[in-house]
Design an enzyme around this catalytic site. Structure first.
Site, PDB file in Angstrom:
ATOM      1  N   SER A   1     126.345  90.737 -31.053  1.00 44.56           N
ATOM      2  CA  SER A   1     124.889  90.668 -31.175  1.00 44.56           C
ATOM      3  C   SER A   1     124.576  89.641 -32.255  1.00 44.56           C
ATOM      4  O   SER A   1     125.478  89.097 -32.884  1.00 44.56           O
ATOM      5  CB  SER A   1     124.335  92.031 -31.537  1.00 44.56           C
ATOM      6  OG  SER A   1     125.044  92.541 -32.634  1.00 44.56           O
TER       7      SER A   1
ATOM      8  N   LYS B   1     114.873  82.853 -27.441  1.00 49.33           N
ATOM      9  CA  LYS B   1     115.623  84.101 -27.353  1.00 49.33           C
ATOM     10  C   LYS B   1     115.085  84.895 -26.163  1.00 49.33           C
ATOM     11  O   LYS B   1     113.974  85.427 -26.199  1.00 49.33           O
ATOM     12  CB  LYS B   1     115.488  84.917 -28.637  1.00 49.33           C
ATOM     13  CG  LYS B   1     116.337  86.161 -28.589  1.00 49.33           C
ATOM     14  CD  LYS B   1     116.487  86.813 -29.925  1.00 49.33           C
ATOM     15  CE  LYS B   1     117.489  87.947 -29.868  1.00 49.33           C
ATOM     16  NZ  LYS B   1     117.307  88.867 -28.750  1.00 49.33           N
TER      17      LYS B   1
ATOM     18  N   GLU C   1     121.573  85.885 -20.304  1.00 46.62           N
ATOM     19  CA  GLU C   1     120.698  87.047 -20.121  1.00 46.62           C
ATOM     20  C   GLU C   1     120.089  87.040 -18.719  1.00 46.62           C
ATOM     21  O   GLU C   1     119.747  85.984 -18.182  1.00 46.62           O
ATOM     22  CB  GLU C   1     119.552  87.025 -21.147  1.00 46.62           C
ATOM     23  CG  GLU C   1     120.030  87.089 -22.569  1.00 46.62           C
ATOM     24  CD  GLU C   1     119.585  88.339 -23.319  1.00 46.62           C
ATOM     25  OE1 GLU C   1     118.589  88.972 -22.908  1.00 46.62           O
ATOM     26  OE2 GLU C   1     120.248  88.685 -24.317  1.00 46.62           O
TER      27      GLU C   1
ATOM     28  N   GLU D   1     117.390  77.474 -29.335  1.00 45.24           N
ATOM     29  CA  GLU D   1     117.044  77.887 -27.974  1.00 45.24           C
ATOM     30  C   GLU D   1     116.107  79.094 -28.018  1.00 45.24           C
ATOM     31  O   GLU D   1     116.057  79.804 -29.022  1.00 45.24           O
ATOM     32  CB  GLU D   1     118.318  78.211 -27.175  1.00 45.24           C
ATOM     33  CG  GLU D   1     119.310  79.074 -27.906  1.00 45.24           C
ATOM     34  CD  GLU D   1     120.770  78.837 -27.465  1.00 45.24           C
ATOM     35  OE1 GLU D   1     121.500  79.819 -27.363  1.00 45.24           O
ATOM     36  OE2 GLU D   1     121.171  77.678 -27.222  1.00 45.24           O
TER      37      GLU D   1
END
Ligand code: 9MJ
Length: 669
Positions: free
Chosen positions: A81, A114, A172, A112
């Site tokens: 994380s 999130k 993601e 970048e």
């Protein structure tokens, strides 16, 4: 002759090319119907020749048989994380730590967005997608390969050159906001439960045991890195170059990536993305800064479970949980009843929120919000805070469903809710102090009679003390009364009296607008003033006369007639005029604005620029009438291309014939 194997290979390549153009590049290359045709041909081919089916075939994206459970997958490289920064100071401290540890004056960072989705890992072997897993606890996740195959922008086979033999891409999965809204519309229409936010919708969709369901959910993937960058050594030395390389193989990456220098660069990037947040198609909850040089990343290493070379700089959360202390019902100027949740104070979207709108009774029912509930509150940008959803597990026993009161909470008048409307209203009209207060605020507002200093607090005081009931009462206020009010000095009282005095000299348009007639906004008030020229003419107008005003339709006309039919409203108007409220009466605009008054037109044929409807509207706006057939009563025939019998009849009767330009000239004359 092409063999079935060759045809299948061709179709696969074609379909994936169109997929990539559509889902990754956002630039569709063929119409949906043609795409569907290619897809069906491939499906049929694979059904007829099962030996031709491959794991990277786009037909795999529709989802196979349901699983009994997900298999556990150990991550060869843990999925870490990120540590968080919530302030500019914390971002600057991150930069300082990096500089000091690397012993340099300036550090370049890859920045970048999130993504606010779910972290997953994708394993490719010789370019073929073989395994996809959730993050889980970072060390062990769940095998969701068959679901990830249905995510349209995840390449089933990498394209381009120098694809490594082994590659594990990290990123993601999320649901674009627009797609999320459409999904919820579909859920609602099907009577299914709606999702609270795109993140929950993505999570629920990814953890479906039936991949056919996942296939119908509009999920997308964005990569943010790889499990092991050393596979690129020494060809690639920068994180930014690595991301470019992933993109070159068809892997989706955020377009908003940037390389910046130093803390100032980080903060400028943060501000830029924060400002663009709403324009992105998906939700983000901050930005991520990564030391760009891969060798420096290695030097900085890790602390417990997070890299030292990267940090997430979070935006203020747009959603938070809190409890509903009460549900109150507010009464607006038009009597509309709005349920409002009083909340335990909660910091969300950068401010402390204590109230959130529940919109209307249907909305409260749909979300089933009750007093005592734990709820998710959302405040995005400058939008008024709203209750998104209830957390059902936290509901206390014995809570009761919310019901709108049958009587107005302010004046006790009956509440009325027409069948086909979402809004319930108090029927008390100006008898209702809430409506009266709002009516007074509106009357005094800047675009109405513009009484400076007459704000909400003062209106509350004046109405609650019984000093003011209608706008006319404002003009009876005196210094002693005003100065006697709480929090009102003599100077403020004098200023207010001066502002009230000044407001007496106004315009007819402002006066009409100030009356607060339902459906009569500023523009309509101006139209009415211009058209009728005097208040007397307006008061005398019936619905037909009102509808002769351009832009005034039956709904507005009926509102106006009903307003003036109310004796109370006429009394207030008379009292206002007696108090000295006045304006310069104009001449009614009817003659000058109705060059075609009393004239009857017939339209025939196709006009060069105007449709039949537009021509009719133009004529009517200028006071003319449009009839369907030519008779002796017709004044003009407006004829376009391919005019037929009507034109002949007009010629026979000797009626004036116009073309489109002729009509325009007549109106302008
Ligand atoms: C997200 N969530 O957008 C990382 N992330 O990097 C980005 N997450 C990450 N990077 C290393 N952009 C661990 C997690």
């Amino acid at each position: 002759m092409t063999t079935p194997a060759e045809r299948a290979a061709f179709l696969r390549a074609e379909i994936e090319r169109h997929n990539h153009a559509y889902y990754v590049l956002d630039a569709p290359t063929i119409p949906d119907a043609e795409y569907d045709k290619l897809f069906r041909e491939l499906q049929e081919l694979e059904a007829a020749h099962p030996e031709l089916a491959t794991p990277d075939s786009p037909t795999q994206r529709v989802g196979g048989a349901p699983l009994p459970a997900f298999r556990q997958v150990a991550h060869a490289v843990p999925m870490l994380s990120l540590n968080n920064a919530f302030t500019a100071e914390e971002a600057e401290a991150f930069d300082r730590r990096c500089r000091e540890a690397l012993g340099v004056d300036d550090v370049d960072y890859a920045c970048e967005p999130k993504f606010d989705g779910l972290a997953i890992t994708l394993r490719y072997e010789h370019g073929l997608f073989v395994l996809g897993a959730t993050r889980g606890d970072g060390f062990t996740g769940e095998d969701v390969t068959q679901n990830l195959r249905t995510v349209r922008n995840i390449p089933l086979r990498l394209t381009g050159s120098d694809v490594p033999a082994q590659l594990e891409v990290r990123g993601e999965v999320l649901m674009p906001r627009r797609e999320f809204e459409k999904l919820n519309e579909r859920q609602r229409a099907a009577g299914e439960k709606e999702f609270v936010n795109p993140r929950n919708a993505a999570a629920g969709s990814l953890r479906q045991l039936d991949p056919k369901i996942t296939a119908q959910r509009p999920l997308r993937f964005f990569a943010y890195g790889v499990a092991d960058a050393s596979v690129f050594h020494p060809a690639l030395t920068l994180h930014s170059a690595l991301m470019d390389r992933l993109a070159s193989w068809g892997i989706p990456v955020a377009a908003e990536r940037a390389v910046v220098r130093g803390a100032a660069g980080l903060l400028a990037y943060y501000e830029k993305i924060a400002a663009a947040r709403r324009t992105l198609s998906y939700d983000i909850d901050g930005v991520v800064y990564k030391v760009n040089r891969l060798a420096d990343q290695e030097k900085l290493g890790y602390v417990s479970r997070a890299p030292r070379f990267a940090i997430a700089h979070k935006f203020p959360a747009e959603e938070a949980t809190t409890t509903v202390l009460a549900i109150e019902v507010q009464v607006g100027r038009t009597g509309a009843l709005t349920p409002v949740a009083r909340l335990a104070p909660v910091f969300v979207g950068g401010v402390t929120v204590t109230n959130a709108t529940l919109h209307n009774e249907d909305e409260v029912r749909r979300k089933d919000v009750r007093v005592g509930d734990t709820v998710i509150v959302r405040r995005a940008g400058d939008v008024i805070p709203e209750v998104v959803a209830v957390v059902p597990e936290k509901r206390r026993p014995g809570s009761a469903e919310f019901r709108l009161p049958a009587r107005c909470p302010v004046c006790g008048s009956a509440v009325e809710k027409p069948e086909d409307e979402a809004i319930a209203r108090c029927t008390g009209g100006l008898y209702c102090p809430a409506q009266r207060k709002q009516a007074l605020m509106h009357f005094a507002s800047r675009r109405a009679l513009d009484i400076e200093g007459l704000g909400e607090k003062l209106v509350d005081q004046l109405v609650d003390a019984g000093l003011v009931e209608t706008a006319a009462d404002l003009y009876r206020l005196d210094l002693a009364t005003l100065a006697g009010l709480e929090r009102m000095g003599e100077k403020s009282a004098r200023n207010l009296l001066a502002a009230i005095e000044k407001s007496k000299q106004t315009t007819l348009a402002r006066f009409i607008y100030a009356l607060g007639i339902r459906n009569v906004g500023e523009a309509t008030a101006k139209d009415l003033a211009r058209h009728f020229g005097s208040l007397e003419a307006l008061l005398a107008a019936d619905e037909a006369a009102l509808q002769a005003v351009p832009e005034v339709g039956p709904v507005v006309a009926s509102s106006i007639v009903r307003f003036f039919a109310e004796p109370h409203n006429r009394e207030v108007i008379a009292a206002l005029r007696a108090a000295g409220v006045s304006w310069e009466e104009g001449t009614p605009a009817v003659p000058s604005r109705a060059p075609l008054a009393g004239k009857t037109f017939v339209l025939t044929g196709t006009l060069p620029t105007l449709t039949r409807e537009e021509a009719k509207a133009l004529i009517e706006a200028a006071g003319g009438k449009v009839a369907g057939s030519v008779s002796k009563k017709t004044d003009y025939v407006v004829a376009g291309a391919e005019a037929g019998a009507k034109l002949a009849k007009a010629q026979e009767l000797g009626i004036a014939i116009l073309d489109e330009n002729g009509l325009r000239r007549l109106i302008a004359s």
